[in-house]
Motif scaffolding. Sequence first.
Motif, PDB file in Angstrom:
ATOM      1  N   GLY A   1      -7.827   0.312   7.730  1.00 44.25           N
ATOM      2  CA  GLY A   1      -6.487  -0.161   8.056  1.00 44.25           C
ATOM      3  C   GLY A   1      -6.297  -1.626   7.689  1.00 44.25           C
ATOM      4  N   GLY A   2      -5.044  -2.049   7.617  1.00 46.73           N
ATOM      5  CA  GLY A   2      -4.738  -3.446   7.321  1.00 46.73           C
ATOM      6  C   GLY A   2      -5.070  -4.363   8.481  1.00 46.73           C
TER       7      GLY A   2
ATOM      8  N   ASP B   1      -4.368  14.037   6.520  1.00 44.84           N
ATOM      9  CA  ASP B   1      -4.083  13.906   7.950  1.00 44.84           C
ATOM     10  C   ASP B   1      -5.038  12.961   8.673  1.00 44.84           C
ATOM     11  OD1 ASP B   1      -2.010  15.782   7.773  1.00 44.84           O
ATOM     12  OD2 ASP B   1      -3.373  17.457   8.096  1.00 44.84           O
ATOM     13  N   TYR B   2      -5.860  12.248   7.926  1.00 45.17           N
ATOM     14  CA  TYR B   2      -6.870  11.361   8.502  1.00 45.17           C
ATOM     15  C   TYR B   2      -6.382   9.916   8.373  1.00 45.17           C
ATOM     16  CZ  TYR B   2      -9.571  15.627   7.940  1.00 45.17           C
ATOM     17  OH  TYR B   2      -9.993  16.934   8.001  1.00 45.17           O
ATOM     18  N   PHE B   3      -6.546   9.121   9.417  1.00 41.39           N
ATOM     19  CA  PHE B   3      -5.972   7.777   9.387  1.00 41.39           C
ATOM     20  C   PHE B   3      -6.879   6.754  10.052  1.00 41.39           C
ATOM     21  CE2 PHE B   3      -4.877   9.324  13.537  1.00 41.39           C
ATOM     22  CZ  PHE B   3      -4.861   8.206  14.348  1.00 41.39           C
ATOM     23  N   ALA B   4      -6.648   5.504   9.693  1.00 38.88           N
ATOM     24  CA  ALA B   4      -7.322   4.367  10.315  1.00 38.88           C
ATOM     25  C   ALA B   4      -6.256   3.386  10.777  1.00 38.88           C
ATOM     26  CB  ALA B   4      -8.275   3.688   9.326  1.00 38.88           C
ATOM     27  N   GLU B   5      -6.359   2.922  11.994  1.00 40.70           N
ATOM     28  CA  GLU B   5      -5.352   2.031  12.562  1.00 40.70           C
ATOM     29  C   GLU B   5      -5.474   0.612  12.017  1.00 40.70           C
ATOM     30  OE1 GLU B   5      -5.646   2.104  16.765  1.00 40.70           O
ATOM     31  OE2 GLU B   5      -5.041   4.205  16.947  1.00 40.70           O
ATOM     32  N   GLY B   6      -4.333  -0.043  11.900  1.00 43.49           N
ATOM     33  CA  GLY B   6      -4.323  -1.450  11.543  1.00 43.49           C
ATOM     34  C   GLY B   6      -4.731  -2.319  12.717  1.00 43.49           C
TER      35      GLY B   6
END
Length: 240
Positions: A46-47, A108-113
């Motif tokens: 993530g950013g 559908d996979y994500f990383a939080e900022g």
Amino acid sequence: MVALSDLITGKSGFEIIDKQTFTMSGTWTKPAGALDADTVVAYIIGGGASGDGTGGGIGGGGGEGVISAIPVSTLLASETVVVGAGGVNLGSSQGYQGQGGGDSSFSDYFAEGGNINANWALGGGFGGGVDRRDSSYGIFVPPDRFGGGGGGNPQGFLTGVGQAAYFGGAGGGSESNKAGGKSHFAGDGGAGSTSSAENGQIPGGGGGAKFQAPGDGARGEVRVYVVRGTIPSLEAVVTQ
């Protein structure tokens, strides 16, 4: 860790068939040679958040790092990729408050900022760095989520130094001339300063704090590997 020479000679039992690195949002296309039995390993960062500019002195939190193993057979021929932007301080219009980093994702996979608030600059994902005494490398929640480093707080643990991270981005330093944290595999946090704060390093590093002129957070990144064979560890793939 598996050496690159082992991959070339096939000693390790697995082979990277394809690697696509995204530094901006786009579309991943399944390689023509990929088999349903192959595995996609997605390393998603993530950013990072920008540092605080209100005089509170808190550095920006680093973006979360996520590594997921996904059967090729479950993915579409093309999948959407989002690369989270780094937080940018918006100046007087926002009261010089730090801005959080954007989430990154693959399918559908994500990383939080990374985040920032009045009390703690939080690393992305599961509160990484909420209380930076929890770990010198951010919060790790099995099986594949690594919190980004929390931003340095001049009133907190380590007296303002940005928190380190492992696969996530590291946190930015506080305004009292404190260094940003270091990340093993993603971006380091920027140093805070009373004169000139540093931006976070790509990918996912948090920006340093400075009154009315904090450092920006760094953009995230998404790396997608197609792997054939038995994977000894996800780390063995993403370090190649």
